[in-house]
Write an enzyme that holds these catalytic residues in place. Sequence first.
Site, PDB file in Angstrom:
ATOM      1  N   HIS A 138      46.290 -58.577 -16.522  1.00 56.60           N
ATOM      2  CA  HIS A 138      46.055 -58.468 -17.818  1.00 56.60           C
ATOM      3  C   HIS A 138      45.445 -59.876 -18.492  1.00 56.60           C
ATOM      4  O   HIS A 138      44.664 -59.967 -19.261  1.00 56.60           O
ATOM      5  CB  HIS A 138      46.791 -57.566 -18.682  1.00 56.60           C
ATOM      6  CG  HIS A 138      47.188 -56.253 -18.249  1.00 56.60           C
ATOM      7  ND1 HIS A 138      48.141 -55.593 -18.144  1.00 56.60           N
ATOM      8  CD2 HIS A 138      46.039 -55.152 -18.245  1.00 56.60           C
ATOM      9  CE1 HIS A 138      48.182 -54.220 -17.906  1.00 56.60           C
ATOM     10  NE2 HIS A 138      46.877 -54.091 -17.675  1.00 56.60           N
ATOM     11  N   LYS A 188      51.658 -39.502 -22.888  1.00 54.09           N
ATOM     12  CA  LYS A 188      52.340 -40.447 -21.807  1.00 54.09           C
ATOM     13  C   LYS A 188      53.652 -40.681 -22.205  1.00 54.09           C
ATOM     14  O   LYS A 188      53.697 -40.750 -23.333  1.00 54.09           O
ATOM     15  CB  LYS A 188      51.650 -41.633 -21.444  1.00 54.09           C
ATOM     16  CG  LYS A 188      50.250 -41.537 -20.738  1.00 54.09           C
ATOM     17  CD  LYS A 188      49.924 -42.743 -19.940  1.00 54.09           C
ATOM     18  CE  LYS A 188      48.784 -42.583 -19.245  1.00 54.09           C
ATOM     19  NZ  LYS A 188      48.035 -44.088 -18.957  1.00 54.09           N
ATOM     20  N   ARG A 238      39.702 -54.255 -10.691  1.00 51.26           N
ATOM     21  CA  ARG A 238      40.335 -54.769  -9.447  1.00 51.26           C
ATOM     22  C   ARG A 238      39.850 -54.595  -8.047  1.00 51.26           C
ATOM     23  O   ARG A 238      39.730 -55.469  -7.067  1.00 51.26           O
ATOM     24  CB  ARG A 238      41.547 -54.428  -9.271  1.00 51.26           C
ATOM     25  CG  ARG A 238      42.586 -55.143 -10.718  1.00 51.26           C
ATOM     26  CD  ARG A 238      44.063 -54.376 -10.632  1.00 51.26           C
ATOM     27  NE  ARG A 238      43.550 -52.992 -10.782  1.00 51.26           N
ATOM     28  CZ  ARG A 238      44.721 -51.978 -11.287  1.00 51.26           C
ATOM     29  NH1 ARG A 238      45.866 -52.118 -11.475  1.00 51.26           N
ATOM     30  NH2 ARG A 238      44.296 -50.849 -11.365  1.00 51.26           N
TER      31      ARG A 238
HETATM   32  O1  PNS Z   1      45.019 -48.795 -19.109  1.00 48.98           O
HETATM   33  P1  PNS Z   1      44.368 -47.403 -19.151  1.00 48.98           P
HETATM   34  O2  PNS Z   1      45.350 -46.447 -19.237  1.00 48.98           O
HETATM   35  O3  PNS Z   1      43.487 -47.265 -17.958  1.00 48.98           O
HETATM   36  O4  PNS Z   1      43.367 -47.562 -20.255  1.00 48.98           O
HETATM   37  C1  PNS Z   1      42.508 -46.210 -20.585  1.00 48.98           C
HETATM   38  C2  PNS Z   1      41.996 -46.317 -21.986  1.00 48.98           C
HETATM   39  C3  PNS Z   1      42.993 -46.634 -23.190  1.00 48.98           C
HETATM   40  C4  PNS Z   1      40.706 -47.335 -21.894  1.00 48.98           C
HETATM   41  C5  PNS Z   1      41.322 -45.075 -22.198  1.00 48.98           C
HETATM   42  O5  PNS Z   1      42.190 -44.045 -21.834  1.00 48.98           O
HETATM   43  C6  PNS Z   1      40.749 -44.724 -23.866  1.00 48.98           C
HETATM   44  O6  PNS Z   1      39.851 -45.434 -24.019  1.00 48.98           O
HETATM   45  N1  PNS Z   1      41.250 -43.886 -24.530  1.00 48.98           N
HETATM   46  C7  PNS Z   1      40.858 -43.661 -25.864  1.00 48.98           C
HETATM   47  C8  PNS Z   1      40.279 -42.204 -26.147  1.00 48.98           C
HETATM   48  C9  PNS Z   1      38.699 -42.152 -25.693  1.00 48.98           C
HETATM   49  O7  PNS Z   1      38.167 -42.745 -26.072  1.00 48.98           O
HETATM   50  N2  PNS Z   1      38.323 -41.375 -24.525  1.00 48.98           N
HETATM   51  C10 PNS Z   1      37.181 -41.341 -24.095  1.00 48.98           C
HETATM   52  C11 PNS Z   1      36.812 -42.339 -22.935  1.00 48.98           C
HETATM   53  S1  PNS Z   1      35.493 -42.324 -22.029  1.00 48.98           S
END
Ligand code: PNS
Length: 162
Positions: free
Chosen positions: A20, A44, A93
């Site tokens: 990150h 979570k 990655r």
């Molecule tokens: O680190 P992660 O858990 O892979 O991050 C995932 C994240 C936070 C980017 C994704 O879950 C997200 O954007 N969640 C917010 C809700 C949302 O907008 N959902 C639709 C995404 S297509």
Amino acid sequence: MSVSRVALYPGSFDPLTMGHVDIINRGSALFDKIIVAVLRNVEKKPMFTVEERLEMIEESFRKLDNVEADSFSGLLVDYAAQREATTIVRGIRAISDFEYEFQMALMNRRLAPKIETVFMMPAEEYSYVSSRLVKEVANLGGDIAGLVPKRVETRLYERVRE
Ligand code: PNS
């Protein structure tokens, strides 16, 4: 006329890894501002609270003026609009990351066509590093030095001991 380019780097960051950090440094050089956006996800069971995760991000980027840490809930594209961000940054990655990232990017584009998702690769030495694996190794007493910032390493071992 100068237009400020604000990027969002969203994720769970439970906790921040060197992968990150690498992406944030690269993003900070590309954009006027990069907002590291921690998702407030009630479903979570995280190791660190959102506040602890924000602190760890802030501690790691004190020297970079254009990096901000914030949290969000709800749709990412709504938060992006609220923060006037034009770009979503995600790290890739390996090919295995691609399918999920591709689906998210296209869903976000459908929801907000003007917001562009940009994929960035971390340095190859971090290509296998994930928050999940780092937590697992720390929990089992393995060495995670160099895979997370020093302060995160200390906090991780403290949390494991608790
Ligand atoms: O680190 P992660 O858990 O892979 O991050 C995932 C994240 C936070 C980017 C994704 O879950 C997200 O954007 N969640 C917010 C809700 C949302 O907008 N959902 C639709 C995404 S297509």
